[in-house]
Design a protein around this motif. Sequence first.
Motif, short mmCIF file in Angstrom:
data_model
loop_
_atom_site.label_atom_id
_atom_site.label_comp_id
_atom_site.label_asym_id
_atom_site.label_seq_id
_atom_site.Cartn_x
_atom_site.Cartn_y
_atom_site.Cartn_z
N LEU A 1 -7.41 1.16 -3.16
CA LEU A 1 -6.00 0.79 -3.33
C LEU A 1 -5.86 -0.66 -3.80
O LEU A 1 -5.01 -0.98 -4.62
CB LEU A 1 -5.23 0.99 -2.02
CG LEU A 1 -4.95 2.44 -1.62
CD1 LEU A 1 -4.24 2.49 -0.28
CD2 LEU A 1 -4.12 3.16 -2.68
N SER B 1 0.82 -1.21 0.00
CA SER B 1 0.00 0.00 0.00
C SER B 1 0.86 1.27 0.00
O SER B 1 0.50 2.26 -0.63
CB SER B 1 -0.98 -0.05 1.17
OG SER B 1 -0.64 0.84 2.17
N VAL C 1 -8.66 8.30 -0.53
CA VAL C 1 -8.09 7.02 -0.92
C VAL C 1 -8.35 6.01 0.18
O VAL C 1 -7.83 6.14 1.28
CB VAL C 1 -6.58 7.18 -1.18
CG1 VAL C 1 -5.92 5.83 -1.38
CG2 VAL C 1 -6.35 8.07 -2.39
N ARG D 1 0.43 4.27 -2.79
CA ARG D 1 0.11 5.64 -2.38
C ARG D 1 1.12 6.64 -2.94
O ARG D 1 0.75 7.71 -3.42
CB ARG D 1 0.11 5.75 -0.84
CG ARG D 1 -1.17 5.31 -0.21
CD ARG D 1 -1.03 5.31 1.31
NE ARG D 1 -2.08 4.52 1.92
CZ ARG D 1 -3.29 5.00 2.18
NH1 ARG D 1 -3.59 6.25 1.91
NH2 ARG D 1 -4.21 4.22 2.72
#
Lengths: 272, 123
Positions: free
Chosen positions: B80, B40, B75, B44
């Motif tokens: 994601l 993740s 988000v 990002r």
Amino acid sequence: MAPKAVAEVVVDLDPEAYETQNVHAIYDKIASHFSSTRYKPWPIVTKFLSELPDGWIGLDSGTGNGKYLPLDRQGKIWMIGLDRSINLLKNAQQAGGKAREVILGNALHHCWRGHAFDYAISIATIHHLANPQRRMLAVQCLLRAVSPKHGRILIYVWAIEQDELSKRIIPQGECKEVGSGKDVIVPWVLSKETSPQGTNSPEGEEKQVYGRYYHMFAKGELGRLVTEAATGLNLIIGAADGQVPSSEGVEIVQDSWERSNYYVELRRWSIP
Amino acid sequence: MVRLVTHNLLACHAKDCNTNNFPLVFQNVQLEIREAEFNSDFIRNFLPKIEWNALVKTAYELGDTSLPQDQPEMVDDEFLKNLHHVLFEIHIIEGGMVCPNCKHNYPISDGIPNMLLAEHEIA
């Protein structure tokens, strides 16, 4: 292993045809043996990659068998490998036992949207290009591939000045021009077991020798090449500090020699 | 392997092909879905660098409609995960990528795209 003799050579063909014959075709033939000997990353490359911010995406231009692709810090950075040898890429595609992103392409061609990458490395690649103009274009390709604001680049090339541990014997004698380097053919010996099928000589000789073209860089030559490449793109050479608004440039952060190679580290900057 | 993370960076580099040369359009593709480790933090940080419209358009063309047309301001994990799948888990094994402008076809074989052009085809 006995030292390998390196022979001086004159590039007597069109440089593109010369590279096809004396670089690309050779790597395609020796790819699997070459890959089995190229697994140890150079510490300066490892250090460069270890210092990049998380989430950065980069280009390994001339990835060969992809030995640097696994240095992605468990996915914290991302790296795409480009090479001219399809057989080397077949190794690179699985480097470190994971699926890697690889592209069949030429280090002289810019097949990306502009400034798509955060960083680029060019390790032992530019020295396979057969004239100064082409080597300069390859550096410009790297400068265009990375972000104009923060792009970082590491370039490694083979040096005339070899260290004492080198297995190679380098021809002596002065370079034709001061600091102009030397064009050479470096032999690669494939033993019978490692030769691709059908390439053994009919006499049943034990070994096949393939010569690869290299341009061995002289002291100062790589820095000058970078300066010429950057100037051609209207970039200022030097640090960002104290530059005027709406200027763009590149700083040569390191320009050094290590273990038979010259390397430079570059950082792009722009002032709004 | 060609995944959409790579496709999002590639552009046509044929001579005089400087506009509308991105994104390349997949044609006659064979896909494979392979699980990849979810990271993740990487996603990002990578998100702002994605050419979003190109990614969504290409994913739709490959039959994945999980991404919103506009990049969301908030988000969350579901977003994601979908983005992770689109970027890293769809592998294009065979086929081609066609330039929307000059129609040059860059073939893909065994997961390796061939971006080579002859010297006379290069700008």
